[in-house]
Design a protein around this motif. Structure first.
Motif, short mmCIF file in Angstrom:
data_model
loop_
_atom_site.label_atom_id
_atom_site.label_comp_id
_atom_site.label_asym_id
_atom_site.label_seq_id
_atom_site.Cartn_x
_atom_site.Cartn_y
_atom_site.Cartn_z
N ASN A 152 0.78 -1.22 0.03
CA ASN A 152 -0.08 -0.13 0.24
C ASN A 152 1.01 1.13 -0.10
OD1 ASN A 152 -1.87 1.87 0.44
ND2 ASN A 152 -2.09 1.51 2.63
N PRO A 165 -1.34 6.92 0.72
CA PRO A 165 -1.79 7.21 2.27
C PRO A 165 -3.34 7.29 2.40
CG PRO A 165 -0.34 8.86 1.20
CD PRO A 165 -0.76 7.90 0.03
N PHE A 166 -3.59 6.58 3.54
CA PHE A 166 -4.90 6.50 4.14
C PHE A 166 -6.06 5.37 3.41
CE2 PHE A 166 -3.81 10.85 4.84
CZ PHE A 166 -3.49 10.89 6.31
N ASP A 167 -5.53 4.75 2.33
CA ASP A 167 -6.19 3.73 1.71
C ASP A 167 -6.52 2.51 2.64
OD1 ASP A 167 -6.59 4.93 -0.52
OD2 ASP A 167 -5.36 3.66 -1.72
N ILE A 208 -6.49 2.80 5.81
CA ILE A 208 -7.12 3.08 7.02
C ILE A 208 -8.88 3.11 6.82
CG2 ILE A 208 -7.77 5.10 8.90
CD1 ILE A 208 -4.74 5.86 8.57
N ILE A 261 -6.19 0.03 13.93
CA ILE A 261 -5.70 1.44 13.95
C ILE A 261 -4.99 1.56 15.21
CG2 ILE A 261 -6.30 3.85 14.03
CD1 ILE A 261 -8.52 3.28 11.97
N ASP A 279 3.51 -0.59 4.08
CA ASP A 279 2.42 -0.11 4.16
C ASP A 279 2.56 1.40 4.36
OD1 ASP A 279 -0.34 0.66 4.40
OD2 ASP A 279 -0.85 -0.61 5.62
N ASP A 281 0.48 3.62 5.47
CA ASP A 281 -0.20 3.72 6.64
C ASP A 281 0.08 3.33 7.95
OD1 ASP A 281 -2.25 5.02 5.15
OD2 ASP A 281 -3.70 3.10 4.65
N SER A 282 0.84 2.30 7.97
CA SER A 282 1.47 1.99 9.20
C SER A 282 2.80 3.16 9.64
CB SER A 282 2.38 0.33 8.85
OG SER A 282 1.56 -0.38 8.52
N LEU A 321 2.45 5.98 8.78
CA LEU A 321 1.76 7.22 9.36
C LEU A 321 1.03 6.95 10.73
CD1 LEU A 321 -0.41 8.35 6.14
CD2 LEU A 321 1.67 9.52 7.14
N LEU A 322 0.53 5.82 11.11
CA LEU A 322 -0.03 5.38 12.41
C LEU A 322 1.09 5.23 13.46
CD1 LEU A 322 -2.81 3.17 11.40
CD2 LEU A 322 -3.08 5.26 12.27
#
Length: 183
Positions: free
Chosen positions: A47, A50-52, A54, A69, A125, A127-128, A130-131
């Motif tokens: 991935n 971004p944010f897909d 999530i 999350i 990923d 998103d990982s 970002l989180l």
């Protein structure tokens, strides 16, 4: 010689040593969780949007989304507290401390994501990343400023309590009453 604004004494050495041990233990745990090969029949594609991920988690329902999350936020969150603890400074700009800690957390998360590309069953990923970075920032912002204030006040109380004992050991200086100027 003590650095400006750092924790002083043997308590500081013990506190920083504890921080280093906890930091190493946490990093070993993170490496074990994120970089061990998984034997899975099918793997999601990488991935890079971004944010897909999530959004996909949110479509699974509130409980599953909160779990996934929350896992992303919690994985590197202890770094938000451990990195400033290892650094050991009490008097530092809160914004500078936050920026340094979040940057270190983001770089570590990026390194993990890049290393995962070579591990079977693990997928990079964004998103990982970002989180994980958001988790470091939240942990730092909620714990570190209050802890620094508490430690500074505690140190000031110890200094104030130690001063009268030092004066008593050296003997009190004579107190001369002030005499007003004659008319």
């Amino acid at each position: 010689m003590q650095r400006q604004g750092s924790i002083g004494g043997s308590a500081a050495i013990r506190l920083r040593a504890t921080g280093i041990v906890l930091l190493v233990a946490h990093l070993l745990f993170v490496a074990w969780v994120t970089l061990r090969p998984r034997d899975v029949p099918w793997v999601m594609p990488t991935n890079l949007h971004p944010f897909d991920g999530i959004r996909a988690d949110l479509r699974l329902g509130p409980q599953e989304a909160a779990r996934r999350i929350g896992e992303g936020l919690a994985l590197l969150a202890p770094l938000g507290v451990l990195l400033p603890l290892v650094h050991g400074r009490l008097r530092v700009s809160p914004l500078a401390s936050l920026i340094r800690t979040v940057t270190a957390g983001a770089l570590l998360s990026l390194a993990i994501e890049l290393l995962q590309t070579g591990v079977p069953g693990q997928v990079a990923d964004v998103d990982s990343l970002l989180l994980n970075t958001a988790g470091v920032a939240l942990a730092h912002a909620t714990v570190v400023p209050a802890a620094r204030v508490w430690l500074r006040r505690r140190g000031e109380r110890r200094v104030r309590a130690a001063v009268p004992q030092e004066e008593a050991a050296q003997g009190r200086a004579p107190r001369i009453p002030r005499v007003g100027v004659a008319p």
